[in-house]
Design a protein around this motif. Structure first.
Motif, PDB file in Angstrom:
ATOM      1  N   VAL A 164       0.836  -1.201   0.000  1.00  0.00           N
ATOM      2  CA  VAL A 164       0.000   0.000   0.000  1.00  0.00           C
ATOM      3  C   VAL A 164       0.867   1.246   0.000  1.00  0.00           C
ATOM      4  CG1 VAL A 164      -1.578   1.353   1.422  1.00  0.00           C
ATOM      5  CG2 VAL A 164      -2.031  -1.065   1.021  1.00  0.00           C
ATOM      6  N   ALA A 165       1.888   1.260   0.861  1.00  0.00           N
ATOM      7  CA  ALA A 165       2.779   2.423   0.902  1.00  0.00           C
ATOM      8  C   ALA A 165       3.484   2.623  -0.436  1.00  0.00           C
ATOM      9  CB  ALA A 165       3.806   2.254   2.019  1.00  0.00           C
ATOM     10  N   GLY A 166       3.912   1.537  -1.064  1.00  0.00           N
ATOM     11  CA  GLY A 166       4.564   1.643  -2.361  1.00  0.00           C
ATOM     12  C   GLY A 166       3.645   2.211  -3.425  1.00  0.00           C
ATOM     13  N   VAL A 167       2.379   1.773  -3.435  1.00  0.00           N
ATOM     14  CA  VAL A 167       1.406   2.289  -4.403  1.00  0.00           C
ATOM     15  C   VAL A 167       1.204   3.788  -4.213  1.00  0.00           C
ATOM     16  CG1 VAL A 167      -1.052   2.259  -4.997  1.00  0.00           C
ATOM     17  CG2 VAL A 167       0.197   0.113  -4.773  1.00  0.00           C
ATOM     18  N   LEU A 168       1.065   4.228  -2.972  1.00  0.00           N
ATOM     19  CA  LEU A 168       0.815   5.642  -2.712  1.00  0.00           C
ATOM     20  C   LEU A 168       2.011   6.511  -3.090  1.00  0.00           C
ATOM     21  CD1 LEU A 168      -1.095   5.373   0.683  1.00  0.00           C
ATOM     22  CD2 LEU A 168      -2.042   5.969  -1.557  1.00  0.00           C
ATOM     23  N   LEU A 169       3.232   6.026  -2.843  1.00  0.00           N
ATOM     24  CA  LEU A 169       4.403   6.796  -3.249  1.00  0.00           C
ATOM     25  C   LEU A 169       4.478   6.934  -4.767  1.00  0.00           C
ATOM     26  CD1 LEU A 169       7.450   5.818  -0.992  1.00  0.00           C
ATOM     27  CD2 LEU A 169       6.383   8.062  -1.249  1.00  0.00           C
ATOM     28  N   GLN A 170       4.185   5.835  -5.467  1.00  0.00           N
ATOM     29  CA  GLN A 170       4.228   5.872  -6.926  1.00  0.00           C
ATOM     30  C   GLN A 170       3.146   6.780  -7.496  1.00  0.00           C
ATOM     31  OE1 GLN A 170       4.395   1.935  -8.784  1.00  0.00           O
ATOM     32  NE2 GLN A 170       5.220   1.119  -6.871  1.00  0.00           N
ATOM     33  N   ALA A 171       1.969   6.780  -6.874  1.00  0.00           N
ATOM     34  CA  ALA A 171       0.824   7.510  -7.434  1.00  0.00           C
ATOM     35  C   ALA A 171       0.788   8.973  -7.025  1.00  0.00           C
ATOM     36  CB  ALA A 171      -0.468   6.828  -6.992  1.00  0.00           C
ATOM     37  N   THR A 172       1.651   9.371  -6.081  1.00  0.00           N
ATOM     38  CA  THR A 172       1.652  10.756  -5.603  1.00  0.00           C
ATOM     39  C   THR A 172       3.021  11.365  -5.898  1.00  0.00           C
ATOM     40  OG1 THR A 172       0.262   9.940  -3.779  1.00  0.00           O
ATOM     41  CG2 THR A 172       1.021  12.223  -3.640  1.00  0.00           C
ATOM     42  N   PRO A 173       3.207  11.981  -7.058  1.00  0.00           N
ATOM     43  CA  PRO A 173       4.545  12.433  -7.487  1.00  0.00           C
ATOM     44  C   PRO A 173       5.224  13.391  -6.512  1.00  0.00           C
ATOM     45  CG  PRO A 173       2.970  12.539  -9.305  1.00  0.00           C
ATOM     46  CD  PRO A 173       2.180  12.263  -8.069  1.00  0.00           C
ATOM     47  N   ASP A 174       4.456  14.261  -5.837  1.00  0.00           N
ATOM     48  CA  ASP A 174       5.059  15.249  -4.946  1.00  0.00           C
ATOM     49  C   ASP A 174       5.216  14.762  -3.511  1.00  0.00           C
ATOM     50  OD1 ASP A 174       5.230  17.088  -7.024  1.00  0.00           O
ATOM     51  OD2 ASP A 174       3.196  17.836  -6.661  1.00  0.00           O
ATOM     52  N   ALA A 175       4.890  13.476  -3.267  1.00  0.00           N
ATOM     53  CA  ALA A 175       4.978  12.953  -1.905  1.00  0.00           C
ATOM     54  C   ALA A 175       6.424  12.714  -1.508  1.00  0.00           C
ATOM     55  CB  ALA A 175       4.188  11.657  -1.779  1.00  0.00           C
TER      56      ALA A 175
END
Length: 612
Positions: A164-175
């Motif tokens: 889940v954390a990996g998906v969110l990092l990939q999907a949120t460029p400015d994170a």
């Protein structure tokens, strides 16, 4: 808490995992294996890493020991040199193939004891987010289409959070970083403190610890049930004059927190923090004003991930509950439960049930003989108990409990079963037949064991007791006690299966002789009982398992009628016409002989049965 970060050649080729710590102070921490095989911390993107390549162990001084395994074909490089065994400190890294592994300290949650300075808070309305379409719909839809398979493929909660954390990092460029948090006291005032745990953490940079999540932001999001965004102005950054310790750092401008609205994730939230994208000559203040709109797509996407995560853990929770219930319920009962609310169905209630008690005979003697082979004895007893439970479940019954070397099952709950007595009797005959067959085979694990079975039918309270995670279903009432007492009578009466009159009446009228037969055995008053009961014997069809013909059963019942009427000489003579193979007649014969074939004074046709 130290984390190990793996970063491959592509940005998506990465994970961050917490190293296991020792369970006890004087014990070493368990090692984890890096590799590509199942059961390791998998680096499936790098074919230069072997199936089992290296061991990683956290030491008591906080450093990590790295050891290359013999199966690790390619070398490990640390500080520019090939090393097979070395220790790693926080911020240091090593390389295998095309993957870099970095040791990082997991940030803690900021306590946020003081009100932060220069922070703007914005809450997102769920209904408004649902109505708003994605501005980059094609990319978001592509990620969302792969999301269920991606996170559903995780076998453990730890692996699930990593993905889940990996998906969110990939999907949120400015994170800059992603955390999965748990607010332990959801009812506490967000500004008054309350513990917040970091369940998992991942950051885009492996060279720094990463920003600390804000406890206040997490508590406000979970308490309100809404996604909440915090924005920091230039004066609130560390080192820029604001002086606040609130989540903000030199490279963080915003953080938002999305609560996971699921009973399976109580108090959980997804926390993402990052930098503003300043474009077209816009000032920082202009970017801050536009941030709620600019970050709306990221918040909406995170809400969808939160919903997927919550639903998946809810399904897994139900699956665990069903897996526990399968120990007690037959498949047909499980199917019925799947279409109804389980808590309502399993609520204790009164029901007409048929209860079966089955006791293992020969256990005490076998345990004395096999005192030096107790594990082997346990295996044999487990198989014997398995025979009992299998036949109970095969006839759509409920496994209610185990009492030492005995099993209890019942029918008629949670679903009404008009033929509950017949199901119980069919199960009893099948159990007894399997034990008799096993007794003739010296090499069978169950050889040397016999069983005694008691069945009674009547009203009882049945239902679930205990907690959801430690569920136990059973039945209570006089009928349960009667079934147990009938099972206890099988030994002195030399009968494998004894049933009460209510069960016997069902057999006479509803089961053909090709399935089961029944005969009245005697009237007894068990120790502790005020009233007399009619005890009947359940028999299989005439054949190898039951040498008694139907005519033999009629002769026995004629002898029993004469005994009850006080004509003991007549009863004694009639019993001698029953074949010697009928061991159950021995009890009546011995009783008549002990009294000199004369009924005792005050004879009422009932034999008092002593306890034990």
């Amino acid at each position: 808490m130290p984390d190990l970060i793996a970063q491959g050649p592509r940005m998506s080729d990465r994970w961050r995992r917490a190293l296991p710590v020792a369970n006890e102070a004087d014990q070493p921490a368990p090692s984890v294996c890096l590799g590509r095989a199942e059961g390791t911390w998998q680096i499936d993107w790098d074919d230069r890493i072997s199936r089992r390549h290296a061991l990683v162990t956290l030491q008591s001084d906080g450093k990590v020991l790295i050891e290359r395994l013999e199966s690790g074909r390619n070398p490990i490089f640390h500080s520019g040199q090939r090393r097979d065994r070395f220790t790693l400190g926080a911020g240091e890294h090593f390389v295998i193939g095309r993957t870099t592994f970095t040791l990082a300290q997991r940030p803690v949650v900021n306590a946020d004891s003081a009100e932060p300075l220069g922070v703007t808070e914005h809450a997102f309305d769920r209904a408004a987010l649902r109505r708003q379409g994605f501005r980059d719909a094609a990319r978001r839809i592509d990620v969302l289409s792969r999301l269920p398979d991606l996170i559903a493929g995780s076998s453990t909660d730890t692996e699930l959070l990593v993905r889940v954390a990996g998906v969110l990092l990939q999907a949120t460029p400015d994170a800059s970083a992603v955390a999965i948090l748990q607010v332990l006291d959801q009812d506490a005032d967000p500004d008054d403190g309350g513990a917040v745990d970091v369940l998992h953490y991942d950051s885009r940079s492996a060279d720094s610890q990463g920003p600390n999540p804000s406890a206040r932001l997490a508590r406000r999001a979970v308490r309100s049930g809404e996604s909440v965004l915090h924005l920091w102005g230039s004066g609130s950054r560390r080192g820029s004059g604001g002086g606040t310790a609130y989540t903000a750092s030199e490279d963080v401008d915003w953080a938002f927190c999305v609560p996971i609205r699921s009973d399976a994730c109580r108090g959980w939230a997804l926390y993402i923090t990052g930098q503003l994208g300043i474009h077209g000559g816009a000032s920082l203040e202009q970017s801050l004003q536009a941030a709620p709109t600019d970050l709306q797509d990221d918040v909406k996407f995170t809400e969808l991930v939160a919903t997927t995560l919550g639903n998946l853990r809810q399904v897994r929770s139900l699956q665990r509950r069903q897996a526990g219930l399968r120990r007690f319920f037959a498949p047909v009962v499980m199917e019925a439960l799947a279409t109804r609310d389980a808590d309502e169905v399993l609520e204790p209630r009164e029901a007409d049930v048929s209860v079966l008690f089955c006791d293992l005979r020969g256990f005490s003697r076998r345990s004395e003989e096999a005192s030096d082979q107790l594990l082997d004895l346990l295996t044999r007893v487990s198989e014997a108990l398995g025979v009992m439970t299998r036949h109970i479940l095969d006839r759509d019954g409920v496994v209610g409990d185990f009492h030492g070397d005995a099993a209890m099952g019942f029918w008629g709950w949670p679903l009404d079963q008009d033929d509950a007595p017949g199901r119980a009797c069919r199960a009893a005959i099948a159990i007894n037949e399997e034990f008799l067959t096993a007794a003739t085979g010296a090499n069978r694990p169950m050889s040397g064991f016999r069983c005694g079975i008691g069945i009674a039918t009547g009203r009882a309270v049945a239902g679930r007791i205990g907690t959801i995670d430690q569920v136990k279903v059973t039945a209570f009432g006089p009928v349960v006690n009667l079934a147990s007492r009938l099972e206890g009578m099988t030994r002195p009466l030399s009968a494998e299966i004894l049933i009460d009159e209510a069960t016997a009446d069902f057999v006479r009228h509803s089961l053909p002789p090709s399935v089961a037969r029944v005969r009245r055995l005697l009237r007894v008053r068990p120790a502790g009982f005020q009233a007399a009961i009619d005890v009947c014997q359940l028999l299989p069809p005439a054949g190898p398992q039951s040498p008694l013909a139907d005519a033999d059963l009629l002769r026995y019942e004629a002898a029993l009628d004469a005994l009850i009427l006080g004509r003991w000489d007549e009863a004694f003579a009639a019993l001698h016409e029953v074949p010697a193979a009928d061991r159950a007649k021995d009890f009546l014969t011995a009783t008549i002989a002990r009294h000199g074939r004369v009924p005792p004074p005050g004879w009422d046709g009932v034999i008092d049965l002593p306890k034990g």
